[in-house]
Design a protein around this motif. Structure first.
Motif, PDB file in Angstrom:
ATOM      1  N   ASP A  92       0.862  -1.188   0.000  1.00 53.53           N
ATOM      2  CA  ASP A  92       0.000   0.000   0.000  1.00 53.53           C
ATOM      3  C   ASP A  92       0.897   1.235   0.000  1.00 53.53           C
ATOM      4  N   ASN A 103      -1.520   0.125   6.071  1.00 55.24           N
ATOM      5  CA  ASN A 103      -1.928  -1.031   5.263  1.00 55.24           C
ATOM      6  C   ASN A 103      -0.762  -1.706   4.543  1.00 55.24           C
ATOM      7  N   GLU A 139       0.881  -8.304  10.080  1.00 53.09           N
ATOM      8  CA  GLU A 139       0.273  -7.318   9.179  1.00 53.09           C
ATOM      9  C   GLU A 139       0.823  -5.910   9.410  1.00 53.09           C
ATOM     10  N   ARG A 140       0.883  -5.487  10.683  1.00 49.22           N
ATOM     11  CA  ARG A 140       1.189  -4.086  10.965  1.00 49.22           C
ATOM     12  C   ARG A 140       2.376  -3.868  11.898  1.00 49.22           C
TER      13      ARG A 140
END
Length: 556
Positions: free
Chosen positions: A287, A300, A418-419
């Motif tokens: 992203d 993201n 993910e983050r």
């Protein structure tokens, strides 16, 4: 035939026991060593963190740690820092050409053998003659190498360089330099394996030297790249990602080993969040990279594409089949482990985030993405050592390591993948604060946060993990180690070019965005090729430059 089989099994058990005994003997002298705050550590200016909800703790101050050149640290063997447990690291590296493409597999079969032959020749010269392009080998390390390096044909790894290394009153043979045996097709991953070490500086020496050896032996048209995913590869290929695996040994008992496993298991999401380092594939992140007030938020952008994609050689995020809490290493417990992870044998089950029953009596930790810098690799090793040492100290008090439960671990594991450090920290409904506090009130307080100030973000969870381990980090002499500095900077600050939280994943994202903002080709491949060498030549060097800041809760 049956008698032969029994003899083989008996011999294997005796070898395991011998290695286990050697680990125990090896740790004897390190148990007595108690390190204190090093002289020269001083405090600088106050840093106001009160307006930033991500920071826990009070009275943040700059912490100045005396800097010593690596060459000086290396020769000062008398003041090396002991490890509470033996530690070896398997480091996987990308081999690719100028464009980031992998050499053809058949071609690499021949070339890899020639590379290993060169590695054997150079390693032999380093040990017995000396080479000006490598740091001098400390006598302590040279004496632990019990045979000249040799080549060996291995069914899985192909041609490998082996080193025989002293381990207590025994020794182990290590496939130190070879291709990764788990990759059967497509390409080659170079696997560098340190011997089991008993000092921090010893581990850093081997990690750095093996990187330099790879640099010296690779043909000019090939490069080593330290990242968990090749940023130039077009798509994820099964099995073709790079990790750092740690082997921890020398436990005094199976109970200490299994409790150490349980402690590390509780903090799997925290370690993932600190070691994410695969945010780019096909030369772009997942992203746009958002940077707000010098903080690389990039909400993201997946931080670990390796862990997100590699679901066959690690644990998964299904709480019903995640590696379980174990109370011992009995046959019943091993069967419970196999049934939970749905594997038929220990050989099949070993590809997990953590595996407590290796053939060498060690715990293997496989969750860390390959780091760019040696410095950060060693810092993560120190963190894992401190977690095991904490479990040992609890056992000495007659206290069991609490179990936070697979649901809480897997929820936060997924968020960390993910983050990274900016992921939300979530607690499963079935996790009781009172139940955790029954075992260890300090653990409950730090893992979940106080009732009036619960942990909300992963970066806060990691800060509280360090506060929970502060006494152990101090006792072991790790807190003010230059290798621990970038790990602490990731969550407490300060980093010269960005606000924490920041890891090497954010570093990659910031490089990408900088190039984009300046109208350059945003590919970071050449940067990673350059930094892989830059940060292995001096194992104190790392991308997270700046002055460490710590709250009072970490200093006092």
């Amino acid at each position: 035939m049956a008698k032969d089989k029994k003899k083989k099994e008996k011999k294997k058990k005796e070898k395991k026991k011998e290695q286990s005994d050697a680990f125990s003997q090896l740790i004897t002298k390190t148990k007595k060593a108690k390190a204190t705050t090093p002289t020269g550590v001083s405090l600088g200016q106050s840093v106001d963190r009160s307006g930033d909800k991500l920071f826990l703790g009070t009275d943040y101050r700059e912490v100045f740690i005396p800097e010593r050149p690596w060459a000086d640290m290396l020769v000062d063997v008398e003041h090396w820092t002991p490890l509470p447990y033996t530690h070896g690291i398997e480091m996987e590296l990308i081999i690719a050409d100028d464009n980031g493409d992998y050499p053809p597999g058949e071609e690499m079969v021949y070339r890899m053998k020639e590379i290993v032959k060169d590695a054997i020749k150079i390693m032999d010269e380093m040990l017995y003659e000396g080479r000006t392009d490598f740091p001098p080998v400390p006598d302590y390390i040279r004496q632990k190498v019990l045979a000249r390096p040799w080549g060996r044909d291995d069914l899985e790894k192909g041609y490998a360089m082996d080193i025989r290394y002293a381990l207590g009153n025994s020794s182990v043979d290590i496939d130190t330099f070879a291709r990764d045996g788990n990759v059967t097709a497509i390409t080659y991953i170079l696997e560098l394996v340190t011997p089991p070490c008993v000092y921090v500086e010893e581990l850093a020496y081997w990690a750095s030297t093996l990187f330099l050896l790879a640099k010296a032996t690779l043909p000019k048209d090939l490069h080593i790249i330290a990242s968990a995913i090749n940023p130039a590869t077009r798509e994820y290929m099964r099995g073709v990602s790079q990790a750092d695996h740690s082997h921890i040994g020398s436990f005094e008992s199976d109970l200490e080993r299994v409790q150490s496993y349980c402690m590390i298991r509780n903090f799997i999401p925290h370690i993932i969040a600190l070691t994410c380092n695969s945010p780019i594939i096909n030369n772009q992140p997942t992203d746009v990279v958002k940077i707000i007030n010098k903080r690389i938020t990039a909400p993201n952008c997946v931080r670990s594409l390796r862990l997100k994609s590699n679901t066959t050689m690690l644990s998964n995020n299904d709480p019903n089949h995640f590696i379980p809490y174990l109370i011992d290493l009995s046959e019943n417990s091993i069967n419970f482990l196999l049934n939970t992870v749905q594997k038929a044998s220990l050989e099949d089950a070993r590809f997990q985030d953590i595996f407590p029953v290796t053939d060498w009596g060690t715990i293997e930790i496989r969750i860390s993405d390959a780091q760019i810098s040696i410095c950060r690799r060693i810092g993560i090793a120190l963190l894992i050592e401190a977690l095991c040492y904490k479990a040992k100290k609890l056992l000495q008090k007659g206290v069991w390591v609490p179990d936070v439960g697979s649901e809480t671990i897997t929820m936060n594991r997924q968020g960390a993948i993910e983050r990274g450090l900016i992921s939300l920290f979530r607690v499963a409904p079935n996790l009781s604060r009172d139940k955790l506090a029954q075992y260890d009130p300090s653990f409950a307080e730090q893992y979940l946060g106080p009732e009036n100030q619960p942990v909300r973000y992963m970066t806060q969870a990691v800060q509280r993990m360090f506060i929970y381990l502060k006494d152990e980090l101090k006792e072991l002499g790790f807190l003010y180690s230059p290798f621990m500095k970038p790990i602490l900077q990731s969550v407490f600050g300060s980093v010269s070019y960005a606000e924490p939280p920041i890891t090497e994943a954010e570093y990659q994202l910031s490089l990408y965005q900088y190039k984009l903002d300046n109208g350059e080709n945003p590919s970071i491949l050449y940067d990673l090729i350059y930094f892989t060498i830059q940060y292995c030549q001096d194992p104190l060097n790392n991308p997270l430059t700046g002055v460490l800041t710590l709250p009072k809760e970490m200093r006092e």
